[in-house]
Design a protein around this motif. Structure first.
Motif, PDB file in Angstrom:
ATOM      1  N   GLY A  36     -22.756 -71.626   8.243  1.00  9.14           N
ATOM      2  CA  GLY A  36     -22.304 -70.402   8.467  1.00  9.14           C
ATOM      3  C   GLY A  36     -21.032 -69.994   7.708  1.00  9.14           C
ATOM      4  N   LEU A  37     -19.977 -70.976   7.494  1.00  6.40           N
ATOM      5  CA  LEU A  37     -18.881 -70.738   6.660  1.00  6.40           C
ATOM      6  C   LEU A  37     -19.265 -70.692   5.162  1.00  6.40           C
ATOM      7  CD1 LEU A  37     -15.840 -72.729   8.395  1.00  6.40           C
ATOM      8  CD2 LEU A  37     -16.341 -70.411   8.303  1.00  6.40           C
ATOM      9  N   ILE A  38     -20.065 -71.681   4.783  1.00  2.00           N
ATOM     10  CA  ILE A  38     -20.360 -71.737   3.346  1.00  2.00           C
ATOM     11  C   ILE A  38     -21.202 -70.607   2.974  1.00  2.00           C
ATOM     12  CG2 ILE A  38     -22.647 -72.992   3.267  1.00  2.00           C
ATOM     13  CD1 ILE A  38     -19.985 -73.614   0.720  1.00  2.00           C
TER      14      ILE A  38
ATOM     15  N   TYR B 297     -11.675 -67.451   9.682  1.00  2.00           N
ATOM     16  CA  TYR B 297     -11.129 -68.659   8.923  1.00  2.00           C
ATOM     17  C   TYR B 297     -10.064 -69.052   9.858  1.00  2.00           C
ATOM     18  CZ  TYR B 297     -14.046 -68.364   4.828  1.00  2.00           C
ATOM     19  OH  TYR B 297     -15.092 -68.294   3.916  1.00  2.00           O
ATOM     20  N   GLN B 298      -8.991 -68.499  10.309  1.00  3.45           N
ATOM     21  CA  GLN B 298      -7.899 -68.852  11.005  1.00  3.45           C
ATOM     22  C   GLN B 298      -8.470 -69.456  12.490  1.00  3.45           C
ATOM     23  OE1 GLN B 298      -5.268 -65.292  10.629  1.00  3.45           O
ATOM     24  NE2 GLN B 298      -4.132 -66.240   8.960  1.00  3.45           N
ATOM     25  N   LYS B 299      -9.494 -68.788  13.139  1.00  3.31           N
ATOM     26  CA  LYS B 299     -10.010 -69.121  14.300  1.00  3.31           C
ATOM     27  C   LYS B 299     -10.668 -70.312  14.320  1.00  3.31           C
ATOM     28  CE  LYS B 299      -9.993 -64.735  16.775  1.00  3.31           C
ATOM     29  NZ  LYS B 299     -10.819 -63.791  17.699  1.00  3.31           N
ATOM     30  N   LYS B 300     -11.688 -70.584  13.228  1.00  5.72           N
ATOM     31  CA  LYS B 300     -12.667 -71.465  13.204  1.00  5.72           C
ATOM     32  C   LYS B 300     -12.235 -72.824  12.397  1.00  5.72           C
ATOM     33  CE  LYS B 300     -15.689 -68.706  14.587  1.00  5.72           C
ATOM     34  NZ  LYS B 300     -16.091 -68.951  15.954  1.00  5.72           N
ATOM     35  N   VAL B 301     -11.008 -72.650  11.590  1.00  4.96           N
ATOM     36  CA  VAL B 301     -10.598 -73.876  10.891  1.00  4.96           C
ATOM     37  C   VAL B 301      -9.156 -74.560  11.505  1.00  4.96           C
ATOM     38  CG1 VAL B 301      -9.693 -74.953   8.523  1.00  4.96           C
ATOM     39  CG2 VAL B 301     -11.555 -73.094   8.589  1.00  4.96           C
TER      40      VAL B 301
ATOM     41  N   TYR C   1     -27.532 -60.199   4.922  1.00  6.31           N
ATOM     42  CA  TYR C   1     -27.532 -59.929   6.459  1.00  6.31           C
ATOM     43  C   TYR C   1     -29.013 -60.690   6.862  1.00  6.31           C
ATOM     44  CZ  TYR C   1     -28.012 -57.451  10.886  1.00  6.31           C
ATOM     45  OH  TYR C   1     -28.042 -57.331  12.179  1.00  6.31           O
ATOM     46  N   LEU C   2     -29.926 -60.928   6.151  1.00  4.78           N
ATOM     47  CA  LEU C   2     -31.226 -61.595   6.540  1.00  4.78           C
ATOM     48  C   LEU C   2     -30.983 -62.914   6.848  1.00  4.78           C
ATOM     49  CD1 LEU C   2     -33.609 -59.776   4.180  1.00  4.78           C
ATOM     50  CD2 LEU C   2     -33.130 -58.981   6.477  1.00  4.78           C
ATOM     51  N   TYR C   3     -29.613 -63.554   6.194  1.00  8.03           N
ATOM     52  CA  TYR C   3     -29.596 -65.113   6.548  1.00  8.03           C
ATOM     53  C   TYR C   3     -28.940 -65.269   7.953  1.00  8.03           C
ATOM     54  CZ  TYR C   3     -27.528 -69.730   5.639  1.00  8.03           C
ATOM     55  OH  TYR C   3     -27.189 -71.004   5.934  1.00  8.03           O
ATOM     56  N   PRO C   4     -29.908 -65.918   8.851  1.00  7.27           N
ATOM     57  CA  PRO C   4     -29.167 -65.983  10.359  1.00  7.27           C
ATOM     58  C   PRO C   4     -27.904 -66.879  10.468  1.00  7.27           C
ATOM     59  CG  PRO C   4     -30.970 -67.235   9.985  1.00  7.27           C
ATOM     60  CD  PRO C   4     -30.843 -66.466   8.385  1.00  7.27           C
ATOM     61  N   ARG C   5     -27.649 -67.998   9.775  1.00 10.88           N
ATOM     62  CA  ARG C   5     -26.581 -68.636   9.669  1.00 10.88           C
ATOM     63  C   ARG C   5     -25.138 -67.923   9.397  1.00 10.88           C
ATOM     64  NH1 ARG C   5     -30.111 -70.889  11.097  1.00 10.88           N
ATOM     65  NH2 ARG C   5     -29.399 -70.071  12.833  1.00 10.88           N
ATOM     66  N   LEU C   6     -25.340 -66.755   8.539  1.00  9.27           N
ATOM     67  CA  LEU C   6     -24.175 -66.101   8.434  1.00  9.27           C
ATOM     68  C   LEU C   6     -24.048 -65.122   9.312  1.00  9.27           C
ATOM     69  CD1 LEU C   6     -21.882 -65.294   6.343  1.00  9.27           C
ATOM     70  CD2 LEU C   6     -23.627 -63.972   5.156  1.00  9.27           C
ATOM     71  N   ARG C   7     -25.426 -64.229   9.564  1.00  6.32           N
ATOM     72  CA  ARG C   7     -25.196 -63.181  10.585  1.00  6.32           C
ATOM     73  C   ARG C   7     -24.500 -63.854  11.995  1.00  6.32           C
ATOM     74  NH1 ARG C   7     -29.966 -62.216  10.142  1.00  6.32           N
ATOM     75  NH2 ARG C   7     -30.689 -62.915  12.112  1.00  6.32           N
ATOM     76  N   LEU C   8     -24.947 -64.980  12.385  1.00  5.84           N
ATOM     77  CA  LEU C   8     -24.659 -65.371  13.835  1.00  5.84           C
ATOM     78  C   LEU C   8     -23.448 -66.506  13.675  1.00  5.84           C
ATOM     79  CD1 LEU C   8     -28.133 -66.257  14.751  1.00  5.84           C
ATOM     80  CD2 LEU C   8     -26.837 -64.045  15.602  1.00  5.84           C
ATOM     81  N   LEU C   9     -22.820 -66.735  12.639  1.00  4.46           N
ATOM     82  CA  LEU C   9     -21.781 -67.389  12.402  1.00  4.46           C
ATOM     83  C   LEU C   9     -20.626 -67.516  13.603  1.00  4.46           C
ATOM     84  CD1 LEU C   9     -19.683 -69.332  10.813  1.00  4.46           C
ATOM     85  CD2 LEU C   9     -18.827 -67.087   9.533  1.00  4.46           C
ATOM     86  N   GLU C  10     -20.153 -66.415  13.787  1.00  8.89           N
ATOM     87  CA  GLU C  10     -19.241 -66.372  15.206  1.00  8.89           C
ATOM     88  C   GLU C  10     -19.785 -66.959  16.296  1.00  8.89           C
ATOM     89  OE1 GLU C  10     -16.491 -62.589  14.906  1.00  8.89           O
ATOM     90  OE2 GLU C  10     -18.574 -62.009  13.979  1.00  8.89           O
ATOM     91  N   ASP C  11     -21.226 -67.021  16.766  1.00 15.53           N
ATOM     92  CA  ASP C  11     -21.601 -67.555  17.863  1.00 15.53           C
ATOM     93  C   ASP C  11     -22.009 -68.914  17.544  1.00 15.53           C
ATOM     94  OD1 ASP C  11     -21.947 -65.115  19.031  1.00 15.53           O
ATOM     95  OD2 ASP C  11     -23.605 -64.444  18.121  1.00 15.53           O
ATOM     96  N   GLU C  12     -22.282 -69.550  16.449  1.00 14.71           N
ATOM     97  CA  GLU C  12     -22.764 -70.879  16.425  1.00 14.71           C
ATOM     98  C   GLU C  12     -21.755 -71.825  16.382  1.00 14.71           C
ATOM     99  OE1 GLU C  12     -27.254 -69.760  14.698  1.00 14.71           O
ATOM    100  OE2 GLU C  12     -25.751 -70.579  13.236  1.00 14.71           O
ATOM    101  N   LEU C  13     -20.571 -71.406  15.418  1.00 20.14           N
ATOM    102  CA  LEU C  13     -19.402 -72.358  15.203  1.00 20.14           C
ATOM    103  C   LEU C  13     -18.295 -71.904  16.198  1.00 20.14           C
ATOM    104  CD1 LEU C  13     -18.429 -74.412  13.073  1.00 20.14           C
ATOM    105  CD2 LEU C  13     -17.467 -72.365  11.964  1.00 20.14           C
ATOM    106  N   PRO C  14     -17.855 -73.013  17.022  1.00 22.96           N
ATOM    107  CA  PRO C  14     -16.806 -72.694  17.935  1.00 22.96           C
ATOM    108  C   PRO C  14     -15.416 -72.791  16.941  1.00 22.96           C
ATOM    109  CG  PRO C  14     -17.558 -75.294  17.714  1.00 22.96           C
ATOM    110  CD  PRO C  14     -18.582 -74.358  16.846  1.00 22.96           C
ATOM    111  N   ASP C  15     -14.621 -71.934  17.917  1.00 26.83           N
ATOM    112  CA  ASP C  15     -13.133 -71.936  17.604  1.00 26.83           C
ATOM    113  C   ASP C  15     -12.479 -73.383  17.267  1.00 26.83           C
ATOM    114  OD1 ASP C  15     -13.658 -69.181  17.353  1.00 26.83           O
ATOM    115  OD2 ASP C  15     -12.412 -68.803  19.155  1.00 26.83           O
ATOM    116  N   SER C  16     -11.450 -73.663  16.849  1.00 29.46           N
ATOM    117  CA  SER C  16     -10.729 -74.690  16.423  1.00 29.46           C
ATOM    118  C   SER C  16      -9.544 -74.804  17.802  1.00 29.46           C
ATOM    119  CB  SER C  16      -9.954 -74.505  15.044  1.00 29.46           C
ATOM    120  OG  SER C  16      -8.914 -73.856  15.307  1.00 29.46           O
ATOM    121  N   LYS C  17      -9.331 -76.141  18.001  1.00 29.64           N
ATOM    122  CA  LYS C  17      -8.669 -76.323  19.350  1.00 29.64           C
ATOM    123  C   LYS C  17      -7.128 -75.905  18.980  1.00 29.64           C
ATOM    124  CE  LYS C  17     -12.186 -77.497  21.525  1.00 29.64           C
ATOM    125  NZ  LYS C  17     -12.636 -76.540  22.593  1.00 29.64           N
TER     126      LYS C  17
END
Length: 429
Positions: free
Chosen positions: A218-220, A329-333, A413-429
């Motif tokens: 998703g990030l890439i 980026y600040q939430k996921k990294v 927009y048709l690329y699901p990994r990008l469109r669903l990035l916020e759902d599939e990648l958890p926030d950093s601790k």
């Protein structure tokens, strides 16, 4: 957020000073050379070195004090500005040495920008990151509004030396703000580097960002989307000044730029007070579509009013999309690796800008401007829509880049990994 606000205020003043100097020098180059290629060469020298040095800067940002990196970087950039002023006063300022010192200053700014963005994550609570990101966009907006008008006015009064004095004064204020505060810093260990050797460890850290993104599709995908979008609209961005000067004066250019840039301030203030919505990817896709639309509109006719309206909305959208990207980026990294990861992101996403700049100048000078001249091949067809003469070739570049940007946004927009990035990648601790 008291510490963040104090640093932010100092950076606002410093950025206004540096952008005013940069804008004035770009006008000086274009007026003295009358070459779009040399004009874009100066833009290239202020962007490419910073991009190339970013991966190395990211390693140092994660290893060293981010506060002192900002202090040293600002100081070195100030020395470059002082040198340019001395060359101008002594009558030795030429395009090549202006590009050289702009390149050195760009490298310093790469360290400063990474340290600033990484420190923000530590200074600001996670729930306030959206507002902090908006304040960073406000900083850019204020600089974009004030610097064109200041540069156009000061060029005919105090000229380049006076502008540099103002720039250095604002820089000193920013340095004082940094010296008065202390950052919370990430605690790092040297054990791993000592075990495998300094250079081996350093190389691993430089390539860390690449491996980090590859493991997160998703990030890439977001990096690739922004990079290609930058390439599509970057050329038009670099040609804004020559386009406006084809149908308006230098003073009008400053006024148009300031009015248009007020859109950036307005949207930044709205986002700062509102905080934005949760679905950042929806904001990004929508914003990139309208980016393309307004670039088409900006190049359509040689009209100061139409261009100002279009540019106003381009700048209005800019902090919205940049803020949304930054929040993701600040939430996921994780904070302890943000220097290296952000460096890779900057190197890739902004790496396409110099390529676009490099192509845009020769394209305008050698192909599109002759094409849309009164006796050019495009005069009897495309010219019936967008007009003919000086600047119309650049206008056609705006239209083409904008259309391509809209099409690419739909494809992304048709690329699901990008469109669903916020759902599939958890926030950093």
């Amino acid at each position: 957020m008291t510490t963040f606000i104090l640093i932010w205020f100092g950076q606002v003043l410093s950025l206004v000073g540096s952008r005013t100097t940069s804008f004035a020098l770009s006008i000086w180059v274009y007026q003295h050379t009358n070459s779009i290629t040399q004009f874009t060469l100066l833009i290239l020298s202020t962007t490419l070195p910073g991009i190339l040095i970013s991966p190395i800067a990211g390693v140092f940002v994660d290893r060293w004090s981010r506060r002192w990196i900002m202090i040293i970087s600002d100081f070195c950039a100030g020395l470059c500005t002082l040198t340019i002023a001395w060359l101008f006063v002594s009558g030795n300022l030429q395009v090549w040495n202006l590009c050289l010192f702009s390149a050195i200053s760009s490298s310093c700014n790469a360290f400063q920008t990474l340290a600033y963005s990484s420190a923000t994550t530590l200074l600001v609570p996670k729930e306030q990151l959206g507002r902090a990101s908006s304040m960073t966009q406000i900083r850019l907006a204020i600089a974009e509004i004030l610097s064109p008008a200041l540069a156009a006015t000061l060029l005919v009064t105090v000229q380049i030396p006076g502008i540099v004095v103002i720039d250095l004064t604002t820089l000193v204020f920013a340095l004082i703000c940094l010296l008065l505060v202390k950052f919370p810093e990430i605690q790092t260990t040297k054990a791993q580097g000592e075990e495998i050797g300094f250079f081996s460890s350093f190389w691993q850290e430089i390539t860390f960002g690449w491996h980090y993104f590859i493991a997160r599709p998703g990030l890439i995908g977001l990096v690739a989307f922004v990079a290609i979008s930058n390439f599509l609209i970057g050329g038009a961005e670099a040609l804004t000044t020559p386009l406006v000067l084809s149908f308006a004066s230098t003073q009008a250019l400053g006024t148009i730029s300031s009015i248009a840039s007020s859109g950036m301030l307005i949207s930044s203030l709205i986002m700062s007070l509102w905080g934005g919505i949760e679905r950042q990817m929806n904001i990004i896709f929508t914003s990139m579509f309208f980016f393309g639309f307004f670039y088409v509109l900006a190049g359509l006719l040689p009209s100061p009013i139409l261009f100002t309206i279009s540019d106003f909305f381009i700048f209005f959208i800019l902090p919205i999309v940049n803020g949304a990207i930054q929040v993701i980026y600040q939430k996921k990294v994780a904070p302890e690796v943000q220097g290296k990861v952000f460096a890779f992101r900057i190197a890739v996403t902004q790496g396409f800008l110099p390529l676009s700049y490099l192509i845009a100048g020769p394209l305008a000078d050698q192909i599109f401007e002759p094409l849309m001249a009164a006796d050019g091949l495009g005069a009897t067809n495309i010219g019936q829509i967008i007009g003919v003469g000086t600047g119309r070739g650049i206008g056609l570049i705006f239209v083409i880049m904008g259309i391509f940007s809209i099409i690419f946004t739909f494809i992304a927009y048709l690329y699901p990994r990008l469109r669903l990035l916020e759902d599939e990648l958890p926030d950093s601790k």
